[in-house]
Design an enzyme around this catalytic site. Structure first.
Site, PDB file in Angstrom:
ATOM      1  N   LYS A 201       0.862  -1.184   0.000  1.00  0.00           N
ATOM      2  CA  LYS A 201       0.000   0.000   0.000  1.00  0.00           C
ATOM      3  C   LYS A 201       0.903   1.240   0.000  1.00  0.00           C
ATOM      4  CE  LYS A 201      -2.935   3.208   1.531  1.00  0.00           C
ATOM      5  NZ  LYS A 201      -2.001   4.311   1.173  1.00  0.00           N
ATOM      6  N   GLU A 276       8.530   1.183  11.531  1.00  0.00           N
ATOM      7  CA  GLU A 276       9.613   2.162  11.310  1.00  0.00           C
ATOM      8  C   GLU A 276       8.942   3.526  11.364  1.00  0.00           C
ATOM      9  OE1 GLU A 276      12.718   1.242  10.914  1.00  0.00           O
ATOM     10  OE2 GLU A 276      12.250  -0.880  10.880  1.00  0.00           O
ATOM     11  N   CYS A 310      13.131  10.528   7.573  1.00  0.00           N
ATOM     12  CA  CYS A 310      12.826  10.070   8.932  1.00  0.00           C
ATOM     13  C   CYS A 310      13.987  10.351   9.881  1.00  0.00           C
ATOM     14  CB  CYS A 310      12.490   8.591   8.923  1.00  0.00           C
ATOM     15  SG  CYS A 310      13.771   7.583   8.155  1.00  0.00           S
ATOM     16  N   GLU A 407       8.187  16.008  15.510  1.00  0.00           N
ATOM     17  CA  GLU A 407       8.771  15.806  14.178  1.00  0.00           C
ATOM     18  C   GLU A 407       8.102  16.786  13.203  1.00  0.00           C
ATOM     19  OE1 GLU A 407       7.727  12.203  11.981  1.00  0.00           O
ATOM     20  OE2 GLU A 407       9.841  11.985  11.476  1.00  0.00           O
TER      21      GLU A 407
HETATM   22  P1  NAD Z   1       1.632   8.329   7.603  1.00  0.00           P
HETATM   23  O1  NAD Z   1       1.734   7.546   8.854  1.00  0.00           O
HETATM   24  O2  NAD Z   1       0.609   9.389   7.513  1.00  0.00           O
HETATM   25  O3  NAD Z   1       1.328   7.364   6.353  1.00  0.00           O
HETATM   26  C1  NAD Z   1       2.162   6.278   6.051  1.00  0.00           C
HETATM   27  C2  NAD Z   1       1.355   5.236   5.305  1.00  0.00           C
HETATM   28  O4  NAD Z   1       0.333   4.728   6.163  1.00  0.00           O
HETATM   29  C3  NAD Z   1       0.631   5.766   4.060  1.00  0.00           C
HETATM   30  O5  NAD Z   1       0.658   4.792   3.051  1.00  0.00           O
HETATM   31  C4  NAD Z   1      -0.785   5.958   4.564  1.00  0.00           C
HETATM   32  O6  NAD Z   1      -1.736   5.897   3.526  1.00  0.00           O
HETATM   33  C5  NAD Z   1      -0.932   4.799   5.519  1.00  0.00           C
HETATM   34  N1  NAD Z   1      -1.955   4.977   6.570  1.00  0.00           N
HETATM   35  C6  NAD Z   1      -2.450   6.134   7.071  1.00  0.00           C
HETATM   36  N2  NAD Z   1      -3.374   5.859   8.019  1.00  0.00           N
HETATM   37  C7  NAD Z   1      -3.445   4.515   8.128  1.00  0.00           C
HETATM   38  C8  NAD Z   1      -4.185   3.626   8.962  1.00  0.00           C
HETATM   39  N3  NAD Z   1      -5.056   4.065   9.864  1.00  0.00           N
HETATM   40  N4  NAD Z   1      -3.971   2.301   8.826  1.00  0.00           N
HETATM   41  C9  NAD Z   1      -3.079   1.822   7.925  1.00  0.00           C
HETATM   42  N5  NAD Z   1      -2.356   2.619   7.100  1.00  0.00           N
HETATM   43  C10 NAD Z   1      -2.525   3.948   7.205  1.00  0.00           C
HETATM   44  O7  NAD Z   1       3.078   8.855   7.317  1.00  0.00           O
HETATM   45  P2  NAD Z   1       3.534   9.872   6.190  1.00  0.00           P
HETATM   46  O8  NAD Z   1       3.058  11.215   6.587  1.00  0.00           O
HETATM   47  O9  NAD Z   1       3.145   9.311   4.862  1.00  0.00           O
HETATM   48  O10 NAD Z   1       5.134   9.754   6.292  1.00  0.00           O
HETATM   49  C11 NAD Z   1       5.901  10.498   7.122  1.00  0.00           C
HETATM   50  C12 NAD Z   1       6.258   9.716   8.362  1.00  0.00           C
HETATM   51  O11 NAD Z   1       6.976   8.523   8.009  1.00  0.00           O
HETATM   52  C13 NAD Z   1       7.197  10.488   9.260  1.00  0.00           C
HETATM   53  O12 NAD Z   1       6.763  10.370  10.583  1.00  0.00           O
HETATM   54  C14 NAD Z   1       8.547   9.798   9.064  1.00  0.00           C
HETATM   55  O13 NAD Z   1       9.438   9.926  10.117  1.00  0.00           O
HETATM   56  C15 NAD Z   1       8.114   8.389   8.872  1.00  0.00           C
HETATM   57  N6  NAD Z   1       9.196   7.612   8.243  1.00  0.00           N
HETATM   58  C16 NAD Z   1       9.903   6.719   9.017  1.00  0.00           C
HETATM   59  C17 NAD Z   1      10.974   5.995   8.465  1.00  0.00           C
HETATM   60  C18 NAD Z   1      11.781   5.008   9.290  1.00  0.00           C
HETATM   61  O14 NAD Z   1      12.541   4.226   8.707  1.00  0.00           O
HETATM   62  N7  NAD Z   1      11.668   5.011  10.601  1.00  0.00           N
HETATM   63  C19 NAD Z   1      11.309   6.194   7.123  1.00  0.00           C
HETATM   64  C20 NAD Z   1      10.578   7.131   6.380  1.00  0.00           C
HETATM   65  C21 NAD Z   1       9.510   7.823   6.958  1.00  0.00           C
END
Ligand code: NAD
Length: 503
Positions: A201, A276, A310, A407
């Protein structure tokens, strides 16, 4: 500044097609490209211009059910392939990604906004490296032999025991928008190497390269149903995957808030979950640091990919004796960065992924200003579509400000002086997050000591954000658990089975 809308025309046919006219993508279920059962679609925008570049299905529960059923049906055959057969397909996928590097980098720029050169090496080549690394690992999966101390075996008999590694089953891989292709590869490569089948997804804002990757993976010979891709809203298709009773594991990268929701949703069938999540990574600069390296390195640690990383080094702790010099250096690095459309070859920093994200980042800066912080440089949204945030450096901060604690996920660095190193370590560890950190010093013993004292999944010394498929990456505290990359990542997708025999 170059006109931010001054995008050059992409060179490849694939990206030109999006540039000229939005393409309607389908999602991949059981080897075929489909629209959502209820016909709903979503649009993808070029974040620099606001122009619609593509549409894709907005999947619902029925589509997720179909994708999971396809992955389940494909699982026995894929799990039954030999490691060498899986390795061959993963290597072919790596080869095809590499062969399409220009197209994929241009698509990522159009969809996510990042400069072309960033997409090329930090996403596309990094994805190639992931598939190659895990192609090798597929052929190196091992169990153990064990000599137990069991004393109640029948007289004259012995106990023989060993472990077998087996694939977990159907994996839901859910990824965010900041580095779409490489984060996708970091899930797909180890999952497929282990013998799992996958429903991917991608994020709402950046689904295009995942869908193009799906086409390449089918071309590489991946059997139907082994990889399925459902697009759409996280709260709908993502949540349906997290709660699905026929999904064995969720491999998630994204925000800490969504990680919590996924953990809640996964309880029904006790599926395995690796998370992650977010970070607020500290950068500690000691008085004996090579300042030229430390200033350039810490500027890059936060401004790379417009801070949408991240592990972005978003809090700098600088020894008071060098604070002014470092502040000046950071400000001049920030001011020198060329903002622009990612397709423009002069661009060093692109837009944020969406207007909403840019507004969110601007709010943090504004709140810091109102609370008395000094906005040394940057601060205000710009660009005709309002998605650019200039590199921003903030001084005179207080530890309880939101910009210090939360963040921000944009090109915003807060800088604080310290007098003794214990104070810097305490401030660095005063965070709900524990994803990464960097330490800048010429002293070997300071570097070693600090790498142990800092609470983080990764500590870099005289560098920041150095990634490799061999190096595990992941967090402690509320940055999640489990690791991507490295041998640790393969473990996420394998179960231990114990066999114990009387012989
Ligand atoms: P997000 O959590 O909003 O979304 C991530 C994914 O989850 C998307 O595909 C989204 O559609 C899906 N999603 C949203 N709500 C959901 C739910 N209720 N159930 C299942 N899936 C759902 O994150 P974002 O805004 O897309 O990305 C930024 C975040 O990702 C930041 O916090 C960043 O630090 C983190 N990140 C972490 C790493 C790591 O390796 N630790 C790497 C890259 C990004």
């Amino acid at each position: 500044m170059t006109d931010i809308l001054d995008a050059i025309r992409p060179a490849t046919i694939g990206a030109q097609a999006l540039f000229d006219k939005p393409r309607a993508f389908g999602m991949l279920i059981d080897g075929s490209w489909q629209q959502a059962a209820d016909g709903r679609t979503m649009e993808s925008l070029d974040p620099a211009t606001g122009k619609v570049i593509a549409s894709f299905p907005d999947a619902g529960q029925a589509d997720v059910d179909d994708a999971v059923a396809a992955a389940r049906k494909a699982f026995p055959a894929w799990a039954g392939t030999t490691p060498a057969q899986r390795a061959a397909i993963l290597n072919r996928i790596a080869h095809l990604i590499e062969a399409h590097i220009d197209e994929l980098a241009e698509l990522e720029t159009l969809d996510q906004g990042k400069p072309l050169y960033v997409g090329r090496w930090a996403e596309i080549l990094a994805a190639v490296a992931q598939f190659r690394f895990f192609a090798g690992q597929a052929t190196a999966i091992e169990g153990r032999t064990i000599t137990p101390s069991i004393t109640y075996q029948p007289a004259g008999k012995q106990i023989a025991a060993w472990t077998i590694r087996e694939p977990v089953g159907v994996v839901a891989a859910i990824v965010p928008w900041n580095s779409p292709l490489v984060l996708t590869a970091m899930k797909l490569a180890p999952a497929l190497a282990a013998g799992c089948t996958v429903v991917l997804k991608p994020a709402e804002d950046t689904s295009i390269t995942a869908l193009r990757l799906g086409e390449l993976m089918i071309e590489a010979g991946l059997p139907a149903g082994t990889l399925n891709i459902v697009t759409g809203r996280g709260a709908v298709s993502g949540a349906a995957l997290a709660a699905h009773f026929d999904v064995d594991k969720v491999a998630f990268t994204g925000s800490t808030a969504t990680g919590r929701a996924i953990l809640d949703a996964s309880k029904g069938n006790l599926k395995r979950v690796t998370l992650e999540l977010g970070g607020k990574s500290p950068v500690i600069i000691l008085p004996d640091a090579d300042l030229e390296l430390a200033i350039a390195g810490s500027a890059n640690a936060i401004f790379f990919n417009a801070g949408q990383v991240c592990v972005a080094g978003s809090r700098a702790y600088v020894h008071a004796s060098i604070y002014n010099q470092v502040m000046e250096g950071l400000a001049s690095h920030a001011q020198a960065l060329q903002l622009g459309h990612g397709l423009n070859p002069d661009t060093q920093m692109g837009p944020l992924v969406s207007v909403q994200q840019a507004m969110r980042v601007e709010k943090y800066i504004e709140a810091a200003r109102v609370a008395g912080a000094d906005i040394v440089t940057g601060g205000k949204r710009c660009g005709k579509f309002g998605t650019f945030i200039p590199p921003t450096v903030i001084g005179n901060i207080a530890p309880d400000m939101d910009v210090v604690r939360e963040e921000v996920f944009g090109p915003v660095l807060v800088v604080q002086p310290y007098d003794d190193i214990e104070e810097a370590v305490k401030a660095a560890n005063d965070s709900q997050y524990g994803l990464a950190a960097s330490v800048w010093t010429e002293s070997l013993s300071s570097a070693h000591r600090l790498s142990r004292q800092i609470q983080a999944g990764t500590v870099w010394i005289n560098c920041h954000a150095m990634f490799d498929p061999s190096l595990p990456i992941g967090g402690v505290k509320q940055s999640g658990y489990g690791r991507d990359s490295g041998l640790a990542a393969l473990d996420n997708y394998l179960e231990w089975k114990t066999v114990c025999a009387v012989i």
